[in-house]
Scaffold this motif. Sequence first.
Motif, PDB file in Angstrom:
ATOM      1  N   ILE A  11       0.846  -1.201   0.000  1.00  0.00           N
ATOM      2  CA  ILE A  11       0.000   0.000   0.000  1.00  0.00           C
ATOM      3  C   ILE A  11       0.880   1.249   0.000  1.00  0.00           C
ATOM      4  O   ILE A  11       0.551   2.239  -0.652  1.00  0.00           O
ATOM      5  CB  ILE A  11      -0.947  -0.001   1.225  1.00  0.00           C
ATOM      6  CG1 ILE A  11      -1.891  -1.205   1.169  1.00  0.00           C
ATOM      7  CG2 ILE A  11      -1.722   1.301   1.314  1.00  0.00           C
ATOM      8  CD1 ILE A  11      -2.803  -1.236  -0.030  1.00  0.00           C
ATOM      9  N   LYS A  12       2.008   1.195   0.670  1.00  0.00           N
ATOM     10  CA  LYS A  12       2.940   2.330   0.679  1.00  0.00           C
ATOM     11  C   LYS A  12       3.430   2.631  -0.740  1.00  0.00           C
ATOM     12  O   LYS A  12       3.478   3.789  -1.152  1.00  0.00           O
ATOM     13  CB  LYS A  12       4.116   2.037   1.599  1.00  0.00           C
ATOM     14  CG  LYS A  12       5.083   3.180   1.735  1.00  0.00           C
ATOM     15  CD  LYS A  12       6.183   2.858   2.711  1.00  0.00           C
ATOM     16  CE  LYS A  12       7.159   4.020   2.781  1.00  0.00           C
ATOM     17  NZ  LYS A  12       8.251   3.753   3.701  1.00  0.00           N
ATOM     18  N   SER A  16       2.837   6.005  -3.096  1.00  0.00           N
ATOM     19  CA  SER A  16       3.951   6.694  -3.758  1.00  0.00           C
ATOM     20  C   SER A  16       3.715   6.805  -5.256  1.00  0.00           C
ATOM     21  O   SER A  16       3.943   7.860  -5.858  1.00  0.00           O
ATOM     22  CB  SER A  16       5.263   5.950  -3.502  1.00  0.00           C
ATOM     23  OG  SER A  16       5.595   5.966  -2.156  1.00  0.00           O
ATOM     24  N   PHE A  17       3.255   5.714  -5.857  1.00  0.00           N
ATOM     25  CA  PHE A  17       2.972   5.693  -7.289  1.00  0.00           C
ATOM     26  C   PHE A  17       1.921   6.743  -7.646  1.00  0.00           C
ATOM     27  O   PHE A  17       2.108   7.537  -8.575  1.00  0.00           O
ATOM     28  CB  PHE A  17       2.500   4.288  -7.684  1.00  0.00           C
ATOM     29  CG  PHE A  17       1.968   4.187  -9.074  1.00  0.00           C
ATOM     30  CD1 PHE A  17       2.826   4.135 -10.153  1.00  0.00           C
ATOM     31  CD2 PHE A  17       0.603   4.147  -9.316  1.00  0.00           C
ATOM     32  CE1 PHE A  17       2.338   4.050 -11.449  1.00  0.00           C
ATOM     33  CE2 PHE A  17       0.106   4.052 -10.603  1.00  0.00           C
ATOM     34  CZ  PHE A  17       0.981   3.998 -11.671  1.00  0.00           C
ATOM     35  N   LEU A  45      -7.632   1.882  -7.373  1.00  0.00           N
ATOM     36  CA  LEU A  45      -6.439   1.046  -7.295  1.00  0.00           C
ATOM     37  C   LEU A  45      -6.431   0.165  -6.051  1.00  0.00           C
ATOM     38  O   LEU A  45      -5.872  -0.924  -6.058  1.00  0.00           O
ATOM     39  CB  LEU A  45      -5.179   1.904  -7.352  1.00  0.00           C
ATOM     40  CG  LEU A  45      -4.945   2.624  -8.680  1.00  0.00           C
ATOM     41  CD1 LEU A  45      -3.629   3.376  -8.657  1.00  0.00           C
ATOM     42  CD2 LEU A  45      -4.985   1.661  -9.843  1.00  0.00           C
ATOM     43  N   LEU A  46      -7.069   0.621  -4.994  1.00  0.00           N
ATOM     44  CA  LEU A  46      -7.153  -0.207  -3.786  1.00  0.00           C
ATOM     45  C   LEU A  46      -7.969  -1.474  -4.016  1.00  0.00           C
ATOM     46  O   LEU A  46      -7.820  -2.451  -3.296  1.00  0.00           O
ATOM     47  CB  LEU A  46      -7.747   0.594  -2.625  1.00  0.00           C
ATOM     48  CG  LEU A  46      -6.805   1.609  -1.986  1.00  0.00           C
ATOM     49  CD1 LEU A  46      -7.566   2.463  -0.981  1.00  0.00           C
ATOM     50  CD2 LEU A  46      -5.620   0.922  -1.330  1.00  0.00           C
ATOM     51  N   SER A  47      -8.802  -1.461  -5.045  1.00  0.00           N
ATOM     52  CA  SER A  47      -9.617  -2.641  -5.345  1.00  0.00           C
ATOM     53  C   SER A  47      -8.864  -3.683  -6.178  1.00  0.00           C
ATOM     54  O   SER A  47      -9.364  -4.784  -6.379  1.00  0.00           O
ATOM     55  CB  SER A  47     -10.899  -2.230  -6.079  1.00  0.00           C
ATOM     56  OG  SER A  47     -10.598  -1.773  -7.383  1.00  0.00           O
ATOM     57  N   PRO A  72      11.248   2.564  -9.951  1.00  0.00           N
ATOM     58  CA  PRO A  72      11.261   1.453  -8.990  1.00  0.00           C
ATOM     59  C   PRO A  72      10.086   0.475  -9.141  1.00  0.00           C
ATOM     60  O   PRO A  72      10.163  -0.651  -8.661  1.00  0.00           O
ATOM     61  CB  PRO A  72      11.176   2.153  -7.627  1.00  0.00           C
ATOM     62  CG  PRO A  72      11.617   3.543  -7.873  1.00  0.00           C
ATOM     63  CD  PRO A  72      11.241   3.860  -9.288  1.00  0.00           C
ATOM     64  N   PHE A  73       9.021   0.897  -9.797  1.00  0.00           N
ATOM     65  CA  PHE A  73       7.840   0.058  -9.934  1.00  0.00           C
ATOM     66  C   PHE A  73       7.774  -0.681 -11.277  1.00  0.00           C
ATOM     67  O   PHE A  73       6.917  -1.522 -11.479  1.00  0.00           O
ATOM     68  CB  PHE A  73       6.570   0.896  -9.770  1.00  0.00           C
ATOM     69  CG  PHE A  73       6.602   1.794  -8.568  1.00  0.00           C
ATOM     70  CD1 PHE A  73       6.777   1.277  -7.293  1.00  0.00           C
ATOM     71  CD2 PHE A  73       6.468   3.161  -8.695  1.00  0.00           C
ATOM     72  CE1 PHE A  73       6.802   2.094  -6.172  1.00  0.00           C
ATOM     73  CE2 PHE A  73       6.506   3.994  -7.585  1.00  0.00           C
ATOM     74  CZ  PHE A  73       6.667   3.455  -6.320  1.00  0.00           C
ATOM     75  N   ILE A  74       8.672  -0.353 -12.193  1.00  0.00           N
ATOM     76  CA  ILE A  74       8.658  -0.947 -13.530  1.00  0.00           C
ATOM     77  C   ILE A  74       9.282  -2.331 -13.503  1.00  0.00           C
ATOM     78  O   ILE A  74      10.359  -2.527 -12.928  1.00  0.00           O
ATOM     79  CB  ILE A  74       9.400  -0.044 -14.539  1.00  0.00           C
ATOM     80  CG1 ILE A  74       8.682   1.305 -14.665  1.00  0.00           C
ATOM     81  CG2 ILE A  74       9.517  -0.725 -15.900  1.00  0.00           C
ATOM     82  CD1 ILE A  74       9.405   2.332 -15.517  1.00  0.00           C
TER      83      ILE A  74
END
Length: 77
Positions: A11-12, A16-17, A45-47, A72-74
């Motif tokens: 979730i963090k 950030s994203f 997005l939480l779903s 960092p998320f790619i």
Amino acid sequence: MCSIMIQLHSIKELHSFIDIINEYPGSYEIARGSYAVNAKSLMTLLSLDLSKPFKLIISSENADEVLNKIQPFILHE
């Protein structure tokens, strides 16, 4: 327009994203199969199931800068 695969592990990271992409104008969608949602919407997005990667579709003049910031998320294969 460009698309990349990303993975958010917590979730963090999700927060950030969203903070990063909300800094830039444009359209950002998360797609998995035929399902696409607004990537700037925290509630949407939480779903999502964060255990699986998904495609980010970017339609923005700032796409290169956004891609640099979300590095960092790619997923790199």
